[in-house]
Design a protein around this motif. Structure first.
Motif, short mmCIF file in Angstrom:
data_model
loop_
_atom_site.label_atom_id
_atom_site.label_comp_id
_atom_site.label_asym_id
_atom_site.label_seq_id
_atom_site.Cartn_x
_atom_site.Cartn_y
_atom_site.Cartn_z
N TYR A 46 0.70 -1.20 -0.05
CA TYR A 46 -0.18 0.08 0.07
C TYR A 46 1.00 1.36 -0.12
N PRO A 47 0.47 2.42 -0.88
CA PRO A 47 -0.82 2.66 -1.52
C PRO A 47 -0.70 2.40 -2.91
N ILE A 48 0.34 1.57 -3.48
CA ILE A 48 0.32 1.49 -5.11
C ILE A 48 -0.09 0.19 -5.12
N SER A 49 -0.60 -0.06 -6.57
CA SER A 49 -1.39 -1.15 -7.18
C SER A 49 -0.29 -2.13 -7.90
N THR A 50 -0.66 -3.27 -8.21
CA THR A 50 0.20 -4.15 -9.11
C THR A 50 0.44 -3.36 -10.46
N PHE A 51 -0.62 -2.72 -11.09
CA PHE A 51 -0.61 -2.23 -12.21
C PHE A 51 0.45 -1.14 -12.25
N GLN A 52 0.29 -0.22 -11.23
CA GLN A 52 1.24 0.85 -11.07
C GLN A 52 2.99 0.29 -10.92
N SER A 53 3.00 -0.72 -9.94
CA SER A 53 4.20 -1.09 -9.50
C SER A 53 4.79 -1.58 -10.87
N PHE A 54 4.24 -2.60 -11.75
CA PHE A 54 4.80 -3.14 -12.87
C PHE A 54 4.95 -2.02 -13.80
N ALA A 55 4.22 -0.92 -14.01
CA ALA A 55 4.83 0.14 -14.94
C ALA A 55 6.12 0.71 -14.32
N ILE A 56 6.21 1.07 -13.20
CA ILE A 56 7.35 1.66 -12.56
C ILE A 56 8.71 0.75 -12.86
N CYS A 57 8.47 -0.69 -12.61
CA CYS A 57 9.62 -1.43 -12.56
C CYS A 57 10.03 -1.59 -14.40
N LEU A 58 8.91 -1.51 -15.09
CA LEU A 58 9.23 -1.62 -16.74
C LEU A 58 10.15 -0.29 -16.86
N SER A 59 10.02 0.90 -16.34
CA SER A 59 10.86 2.11 -16.64
C SER A 59 12.29 1.71 -16.44
N SER A 60 12.46 0.80 -15.58
CA SER A 60 13.96 0.68 -15.25
C SER A 60 14.64 -0.01 -16.29
#
Length: 333
Positions: free
Chosen positions: A311-325
């Protein structure tokens, strides 16, 4: 009767209903309306002993099934029960708690809901170098095992990624530095107060039915009916400061002569892509809440990475952040 045998009996019952429906369809002409076939299936369901259960007893049965299946792949029985009919689905939607309180991903909408407050959800990202596609998997146990079926997949194309980031409601910026990478993630749809004690993040409860979701310029949460509390969530990020996540600074290890972070055994391979995100100090006065790692990403194999979030981020948001790396950062490498 055990819950497993109970579920098996229901499967057999519904399997016979499906076969009866298919036989009914085969007797119809090819131009018969689809509603007629659906009606035949519903008529067959009404003849089932499960359809004649009193609502109170049905709810009790479904509550016990949901409680007995704590994790995947066994939890697919919960989803199967929700797909029986409208009545069963309505009861299951009431019974199944959001990931924030249950720590479980059950329905597809769970991927867009904030993660658990207590503990983290452990996932894996698998990279296919030939197609530049990334697959997200749900972790099944505490060790390095994950599900066979991917939750999400995404091709790393710069233009597509930019559009997807806008849809998810975040901005990721890599700061130029001579040392380790520095990240700043601005969460447009989450107020900064969400990381404080008693703070709330927007929680989507249904997918929008309109085609507005295809336009990335429109805010991530579009339907007022998709909010748990529309009166408090409406324009919340316009009135409050947005949540900003930054990477936790690693420490220099003199003996190893490298930068180190404690990933608690979830990361085993050194990589410039590894990171831990915490709430930025700019979100408010420093406290223990801001020391909690909200998103952790790291390498464990040639094309395998772990992704743990809360919390407070979602799976969808976490995946997007990781892909930016994964994308090359000329200013940072």
């Amino acid at each position: 009767m055990s819950f497993r045998s109970l579920i098996q009996e229901m499967r057999d019952e519904f399997g016979s209903i499906s076969r009866h429906s298919l036989r009914s369809r085969s007797h119809r002409s090819g131009n018969a309306p689809r509603e007629a076939a659906v009606g035949s299936s519903e008529e067959a369901l009404q003849q089932s002993c499960w359809a004649r259960l009193p609502p109170e007893l049905l709810r009790e049965v479904l509550v016990k099934i949901e409680a007995s299946e704590s994790w995947w792949p066994a939890r697919r029985d919960v989803v199967a029960c929700a797909g029986v009919c409208r009545t069963w689905r309505g009861i299951m939607k009431e019974i199944v708690r959001v990931p924030e309180s249950s720590g479980k991903l059950t329905f597809p909408i769970s991927l867009k809901q904030p993660g658990p407050r207590d503990g983290t959800l452990k996932c894996f990202i698998k990279r296919d170098r030939t197609t530049q596609t990334y697959y997200l998997y749900l972790g099944l146990t505490e060790d390095q095992t994950f599900s066979e079926q991917s939750l999400l997949s995404m091709m790393l194309i710069p233009h597509m990624m930019e559009r997807w980031f806008l849809r998810v409601g975040l901005h990721v910026r890599f700061v130029q530095t001579r040392g380790p990478r520095r990240m700043n993630c601005v969460m447009d749809s989450i107020p900064a107060s969400a990381v404080e004690e008693g703070g709330k993040a927007p929680t989507q409860t249904e997918f929008p039915l309109s085609s507005l979701d295809s336009f990335p310029s429109i805010p991530f949460f579009r339907s007022k009916s998709a909010w748990i509390d529309s009166s408090t969530s409406q324009s919340s990020t316009e009135k409050e400061e947005r949540l900003v996540l930054k990477n936790k600074s690693p420490r220099w290890h003199e003996q190893l002569q490298c930068w180190c972070l404690n990933f608690r055994g979830r990361v085993t391979v050194a990589s410039v892509k590894n990171f831990q995100l915490v709430a930025s100090d700019d979100n408010g006065p420093g406290n223990q809440e801001q020391d909690k790692v909200i998103l952790q990403f790291g390498k464990i194999g040639k094309d395998l990475f772990t992704m743990d979030y809360r919390y407070p981020i979602s799976t969808f948001q976490s995946f997007a952040i990781c892909l930016s790396s994964f994308d090359t950062k000329i200013a940072c490498e």
